[in-house]
Design a protein around this motif. Sequence first.
Motif, PDB file in Angstrom:
ATOM      1  N   THR A   1       8.944  -1.994   5.359  1.00  0.00           N
ATOM      2  CA  THR A   1       9.679  -1.343   4.346  1.00  0.00           C
ATOM      3  C   THR A   1      10.287  -2.085   3.451  1.00  0.00           C
ATOM      4  O   THR A   1      10.888  -1.495   2.380  1.00  0.00           O
ATOM      5  N   ALA A   2      10.298  -3.325   3.571  1.00  0.00           N
ATOM      6  CA  ALA A   2      10.964  -4.220   2.461  1.00  0.00           C
ATOM      7  C   ALA A   2      10.716  -4.348   1.123  1.00  0.00           C
ATOM      8  O   ALA A   2      11.352  -4.396   0.296  1.00  0.00           O
ATOM      9  N   LEU A   3       9.156  -3.988   0.903  1.00  0.00           N
ATOM     10  CA  LEU A   3       8.751  -4.145  -0.251  1.00  0.00           C
ATOM     11  C   LEU A   3       8.484  -2.683  -0.770  1.00  0.00           C
ATOM     12  O   LEU A   3       7.789  -2.793  -1.865  1.00  0.00           O
ATOM     13  N   VAL A   4       8.444  -1.787  -0.036  1.00  0.00           N
ATOM     14  CA  VAL A   4       8.291  -0.318  -0.698  1.00  0.00           C
ATOM     15  C   VAL A   4       8.828  -0.170  -1.921  1.00  0.00           C
ATOM     16  O   VAL A   4       8.505   0.389  -2.848  1.00  0.00           O
ATOM     17  N   GLY A   5      10.099  -0.203  -1.985  1.00  0.00           N
ATOM     18  CA  GLY A   5      10.955   0.134  -3.026  1.00  0.00           C
ATOM     19  C   GLY A   5      10.649  -0.704  -4.204  1.00  0.00           C
ATOM     20  O   GLY A   5      10.390  -0.177  -5.467  1.00  0.00           O
ATOM     21  N   VAL A   6      10.349  -1.745  -4.040  1.00  0.00           N
ATOM     22  CA  VAL A   6       9.908  -2.690  -5.250  1.00  0.00           C
ATOM     23  C   VAL A   6       8.469  -2.316  -5.582  1.00  0.00           C
ATOM     24  O   VAL A   6       8.669  -2.152  -7.054  1.00  0.00           O
ATOM     25  N   VAL A   7       7.691  -2.017  -5.063  1.00  0.00           N
ATOM     26  CA  VAL A   7       6.202  -1.638  -5.553  1.00  0.00           C
ATOM     27  C   VAL A   7       6.292  -0.409  -6.146  1.00  0.00           C
ATOM     28  O   VAL A   7       5.760   0.008  -7.032  1.00  0.00           O
ATOM     29  N   ARG A   8       7.181   0.529  -5.415  1.00  0.00           N
ATOM     30  CA  ARG A   8       7.176   1.875  -5.922  1.00  0.00           C
ATOM     31  C   ARG A   8       7.812   1.943  -7.237  1.00  0.00           C
ATOM     32  O   ARG A   8       7.411   2.809  -8.175  1.00  0.00           O
ATOM     33  N   ALA A   9       8.828   1.252  -7.755  1.00  0.00           N
ATOM     34  CA  ALA A   9       9.709   1.381  -8.942  1.00  0.00           C
ATOM     35  C   ALA A   9       8.342   0.764  -9.925  1.00  0.00           C
ATOM     36  O   ALA A   9       8.292   1.222 -11.055  1.00  0.00           O
ATOM     37  N   GLU A  10       7.637  -0.367  -9.677  1.00  0.00           N
ATOM     38  CA  GLU A  10       6.656  -0.789 -10.529  1.00  0.00           C
ATOM     39  C   GLU A  10       5.616   0.260 -10.989  1.00  0.00           C
ATOM     40  O   GLU A  10       5.227   0.349 -12.198  1.00  0.00           O
ATOM     41  N   PHE A  11       5.237   1.023  -9.760  1.00  0.00           N
ATOM     42  CA  PHE A  11       4.257   1.955 -10.067  1.00  0.00           C
ATOM     43  C   PHE A  11       4.451   3.119 -10.852  1.00  0.00           C
ATOM     44  O   PHE A  11       4.047   3.833 -11.800  1.00  0.00           O
ATOM     45  N   LEU A  12       5.884   3.581 -10.365  1.00  0.00           N
ATOM     46  CA  LEU A  12       6.584   4.867 -11.075  1.00  0.00           C
ATOM     47  C   LEU A  12       6.751   4.344 -12.649  1.00  0.00           C
ATOM     48  O   LEU A  12       6.540   5.248 -13.586  1.00  0.00           O
ATOM     49  N   ARG A  13       6.906   2.855 -13.166  1.00  0.00           N
ATOM     50  CA  ARG A  13       7.081   2.602 -14.517  1.00  0.00           C
ATOM     51  C   ARG A  13       5.729   2.668 -15.262  1.00  0.00           C
ATOM     52  O   ARG A  13       5.792   2.912 -16.240  1.00  0.00           O
TER      53      ARG A  13
ATOM     54  N   LEU B   1       0.847  -1.090  -0.014  1.00  0.00           N
ATOM     55  CA  LEU B   1       0.115   0.003  -0.040  1.00  0.00           C
ATOM     56  C   LEU B   1       0.662   1.305   0.056  1.00  0.00           C
ATOM     57  O   LEU B   1       0.611   2.109  -0.925  1.00  0.00           O
ATOM     58  N   ALA B   2       2.015   1.214   0.792  1.00  0.00           N
ATOM     59  CA  ALA B   2       2.899   2.448   1.148  1.00  0.00           C
ATOM     60  C   ALA B   2       3.380   2.591  -0.234  1.00  0.00           C
ATOM     61  O   ALA B   2       3.653   3.955  -0.813  1.00  0.00           O
ATOM     62  N   GLY B   3       3.974   1.615  -1.062  1.00  0.00           N
ATOM     63  CA  GLY B   3       4.857   1.817  -2.134  1.00  0.00           C
ATOM     64  C   GLY B   3       3.821   2.020  -3.534  1.00  0.00           C
ATOM     65  O   GLY B   3       4.142   2.861  -4.134  1.00  0.00           O
ATOM     66  N   ALA B   4       2.399   1.735  -3.540  1.00  0.00           N
ATOM     67  CA  ALA B   4       1.440   2.034  -4.538  1.00  0.00           C
ATOM     68  C   ALA B   4       1.185   3.510  -4.298  1.00  0.00           C
ATOM     69  O   ALA B   4       1.231   4.267  -5.357  1.00  0.00           O
ATOM     70  N   VAL B   5       0.939   4.017  -3.262  1.00  0.00           N
ATOM     71  CA  VAL B   5       0.713   5.372  -3.057  1.00  0.00           C
ATOM     72  C   VAL B   5       1.858   6.387  -3.463  1.00  0.00           C
ATOM     73  O   VAL B   5       1.772   7.233  -4.362  1.00  0.00           O
ATOM     74  N   GLN B   6       3.046   6.042  -2.948  1.00  0.00           N
ATOM     75  CA  GLN B   6       4.191   6.825  -3.315  1.00  0.00           C
ATOM     76  C   GLN B   6       4.715   6.672  -4.750  1.00  0.00           C
ATOM     77  O   GLN B   6       4.948   7.697  -5.308  1.00  0.00           O
ATOM     78  N   GLY B   7       4.522   5.312  -5.305  1.00  0.00           N
ATOM     79  CA  GLY B   7       4.845   5.388  -6.776  1.00  0.00           C
ATOM     80  C   GLY B   7       3.953   5.970  -7.830  1.00  0.00           C
ATOM     81  O   GLY B   7       4.297   6.564  -8.810  1.00  0.00           O
ATOM     82  N   TYR B   8       2.277   5.821  -7.448  1.00  0.00           N
ATOM     83  CA  TYR B   8       1.480   6.363  -8.373  1.00  0.00           C
ATOM     84  C   TYR B   8       1.395   7.649  -8.450  1.00  0.00           C
ATOM     85  O   TYR B   8       1.183   8.365  -9.446  1.00  0.00           O
ATOM     86  N   TYR B   9       1.557   8.333  -7.349  1.00  0.00           N
ATOM     87  CA  TYR B   9       1.386   9.812  -7.195  1.00  0.00           C
ATOM     88  C   TYR B   9       2.666  10.681  -7.460  1.00  0.00           C
ATOM     89  O   TYR B   9       2.483  11.968  -7.916  1.00  0.00           O
TER      90      TYR B   9
END
Length: 356
Positions: free
Chosen positions: A230-242, A174-182
Amino acid sequence: MAVVAEETSQGRFLGMRVSPLDRRRIENFTRNRRGFWSLWIFLVLFFVTLFAEFVANDKPVLVGFDGGIYSPVLVNYPETTFGGDFPTEADYTDPFVQELIAENGWMIWPPVRFAFDTVDKNLGRTAPSSPDARHWLGTDDQARDVMARVIYGFRISVLFGLVLTIFSSIIGVLAGAVQGYYGGLVDLFFQRFLEIWGGMPVFFLLIILAGILTPSFWLLLGLMLLFSWTALVGVVRAEFLRARNFDFVRAAKALGVTDRTIMFRHVLPNAMVATLTFMPFILNGSITTLTGLDFIGFGLPPGSPSLGELLNQGKNNLQAPWLGLTGFFTLALMLSLLVFIGEAVRDAFDPRKTFR
């Protein structure tokens, strides 16, 4: 393990319809023989330990007495039920109670006739005692059966790791999704927060907090959850940014689709591939952290069946090498199986193999 042939454009696996892509991933997973058999071995061990009360217990699984059937593992029966004198719970290791039941009935015992907290008062030797026919892996320094403690400790370690992995993955995704999408300022401030939060000495903080508060399963789980998400935040953030600039995302925004629908219905499935790949390794880390805290005495409450506590006993009783060796080989087997499963999952979702 072969996958059943497809029906038209769909296939079946274990009675369920799967898409060609999922079928290919299953084939890639089963092709990794080490990971495939590790999964089955781990599932068998975990299934057995889930019913630890029926495998290792100082109470019979079933008792037939005077025409009735009783299950002391599930229900506490007073001694008067079997013709005794006291209204307290029956002690089935007492020869007197055993004679009462043997006169008018029978008992079926578990394979290991000791629970994790059972103290063998008839040991006849100084504890810790070496392995024998009565105690397959010996006893610890409190005359408790090591085999029973390993069975219960395996269960509590895996359950703790699974619960922590699931909750930390949900929060991290959830944290990585919000961070990467917005992106933008949301991403900027979130990244600075993660840099500060991730730079904290997690293990020392857990020791301090566990030393101040009364330890318990759920308290320890909550404390570790504060830092493990925090372990998955970076991975999910990168996918959403892409993916947020892909044409289908822009088209969905132009059609008025809400951000929540775009994030969790269209973009999140792409990020779940990396998430599922990392989850076995997160589970490994959770079990290792719990074992480390138990080893130094800041983990589960005293007396709990813990592999870390067993390792600590092995360190304190070098004259009893079976304690340390049992804890070491149990942890080595558990963590190795999880690593092999994680490698097989990684191969299953590898696009170079999936789309070959």
